[in-house]
Design a protein around this motif. Structure first.
Motif, PDB file in Angstrom:
ATOM      1  N   GLY A  48       0.872  -1.160   0.145  1.00  0.00           N
ATOM      2  CA  GLY A  48       0.102   0.127   0.013  1.00  0.00           C
ATOM      3  C   GLY A  48       0.704   1.338  -0.063  1.00  0.00           C
ATOM      4  N   LEU A  49       1.899   1.347   0.552  1.00  0.00           N
ATOM      5  CA  LEU A  49       2.864   2.166   0.787  1.00  0.00           C
ATOM      6  C   LEU A  49       3.445   2.694  -0.530  1.00  0.00           C
ATOM      7  N   LEU A  50       3.780   1.377  -1.292  1.00  0.00           N
ATOM      8  CA  LEU A  50       4.459   1.693  -2.787  1.00  0.00           C
ATOM      9  C   LEU A  50       3.407   2.308  -3.679  1.00  0.00           C
ATOM     10  N   ALA A  51       2.196   1.805  -3.550  1.00  0.00           N
ATOM     11  CA  ALA A  51       1.086   2.277  -4.625  1.00  0.00           C
ATOM     12  C   ALA A  51       0.712   3.632  -4.210  1.00  0.00           C
ATOM     13  N   ALA A  52       0.853   4.032  -2.687  1.00  0.00           N
ATOM     14  CA  ALA A  52       0.611   5.547  -2.423  1.00  0.00           C
ATOM     15  C   ALA A  52       1.472   6.409  -3.121  1.00  0.00           C
ATOM     16  N   LEU A  53       2.834   5.784  -3.049  1.00  0.00           N
ATOM     17  CA  LEU A  53       4.264   6.912  -3.683  1.00  0.00           C
ATOM     18  C   LEU A  53       4.338   6.702  -4.844  1.00  0.00           C
ATOM     19  N   GLU A  54       4.110   5.668  -5.628  1.00  0.00           N
ATOM     20  CA  GLU A  54       4.423   5.171  -6.956  1.00  0.00           C
ATOM     21  C   GLU A  54       4.195   6.352  -7.984  1.00  0.00           C
ATOM     22  N   SER A  55       2.964   7.125  -7.805  1.00  0.00           N
ATOM     23  CA  SER A  55       2.647   7.944  -8.720  1.00  0.00           C
ATOM     24  C   SER A  55       2.544   9.459  -8.249  1.00  0.00           C
ATOM     25  N   LEU A  56       3.167   9.381  -7.082  1.00  0.00           N
ATOM     26  CA  LEU A  56       3.200  10.958  -6.459  1.00  0.00           C
ATOM     27  C   LEU A  56       4.356  11.773  -7.021  1.00  0.00           C
ATOM     28  N   PRO A  57       3.858  13.138  -7.827  1.00  0.00           N
ATOM     29  CA  PRO A  57       4.926  13.697  -8.317  1.00  0.00           C
ATOM     30  C   PRO A  57       6.176  13.950  -7.527  1.00  0.00           C
ATOM     31  N   LEU A  58       5.902  14.561  -6.356  1.00  0.00           N
ATOM     32  CA  LEU A  58       7.194  14.558  -5.657  1.00  0.00           C
ATOM     33  C   LEU A  58       8.154  13.529  -5.312  1.00  0.00           C
ATOM     34  N   ASN A  59       7.549  12.266  -5.214  1.00  0.00           N
ATOM     35  CA  ASN A  59       8.386  11.223  -5.286  1.00  0.00           C
ATOM     36  C   ASN A  59       8.993  10.730  -6.449  1.00  0.00           C
ATOM     37  N   ILE A  60       8.360  10.939  -7.506  1.00  0.00           N
ATOM     38  CA  ILE A  60       8.719  10.487  -8.918  1.00  0.00           C
ATOM     39  C   ILE A  60      10.140  11.475  -9.072  1.00  0.00           C
ATOM     40  N   ALA A  61       9.845  12.865  -8.556  1.00  0.00           N
ATOM     41  CA  ALA A  61      11.007  13.631  -8.743  1.00  0.00           C
ATOM     42  C   ALA A  61      12.186  13.033  -8.081  1.00  0.00           C
ATOM     43  N   TRP A  62      11.864  12.881  -6.683  1.00  0.00           N
ATOM     44  CA  TRP A  62      13.021  12.416  -5.863  1.00  0.00           C
ATOM     45  C   TRP A  62      13.523  10.897  -6.413  1.00  0.00           C
ATOM     46  N   GLN A  63      12.644   9.957  -6.966  1.00  0.00           N
ATOM     47  CA  GLN A  63      13.324   8.841  -7.513  1.00  0.00           C
ATOM     48  C   GLN A  63      14.101   8.919  -8.843  1.00  0.00           C
ATOM     49  N   ALA A  64      13.757  10.075  -9.459  1.00  0.00           N
ATOM     50  CA  ALA A  64      14.873  10.494 -10.845  1.00  0.00           C
ATOM     51  C   ALA A  64      15.935  10.908 -10.331  1.00  0.00           C
ATOM     52  N   ARG A  65      15.854  11.747  -8.908  1.00  0.00           N
ATOM     53  CA  ARG A  65      17.338  12.198  -8.669  1.00  0.00           C
ATOM     54  C   ARG A  65      17.998  10.888  -8.150  1.00  0.00           C
ATOM     55  N   MET A  66      17.305  10.191  -7.437  1.00  0.00           N
ATOM     56  CA  MET A  66      18.396   9.123  -6.937  1.00  0.00           C
ATOM     57  C   MET A  66      18.627   8.112  -8.104  1.00  0.00           C
TER      58      MET A  66
END
Length: 103
Positions: free
Chosen positions: A60-78
């Motif tokens: 559920g945590l992954l599902a909530a964060l997967e499409s979150l723009p802020l997390n997408i930007a962070w993951q792109a940085r990572m």
């Protein structure tokens, strides 16, 4: 539930990876908590990163964060810093390390 993960940082990006984690956006940490995380710790040994998450529901945590723009930007940085990244896909909840022993 507790989930242990293993990722790896690029050898030439260790300092940048650690610097990034000294400035994780407050909005992202709030989103991670809102998604059900109670705690998330990352340890580093050389280029190996070991994560321990305590959350209500990892899938559920992954599902909530997967499409979150802020997390997408962070993951792109990572992605620029890591050789092996954290998997936020629907199958990502299977990436946890298996428990071998507990006290």
């Amino acid at each position: 539930m507790r989930v242990a993960l293993h990722t790896t940082v690029r050898p030439d990006r260790i300092e940048e990876y650690e610097a990034a984690h000294r400035e994780v956006p407050v909005e992202l940490t709030e989103a991670i908590r809102a998604a059900g995380a109670r705690s998330w710790t990352i340890w580093r040994s050389g280029t190996d990163l070991f994560h321990l998450l305590d959350c209500e529901d990892y899938a559920g945590l992954l599902a909530a964060l997967e499409s979150l723009p802020l997390n997408i930007a962070w993951q792109a940085r990572m992605a620029t810093l890591l050789d092996t990244a954290h998997d936020y896909s629907a199958e990502g909840h299977e990436a946890g390390l298996p428990v071998v022993w507990e006290l």
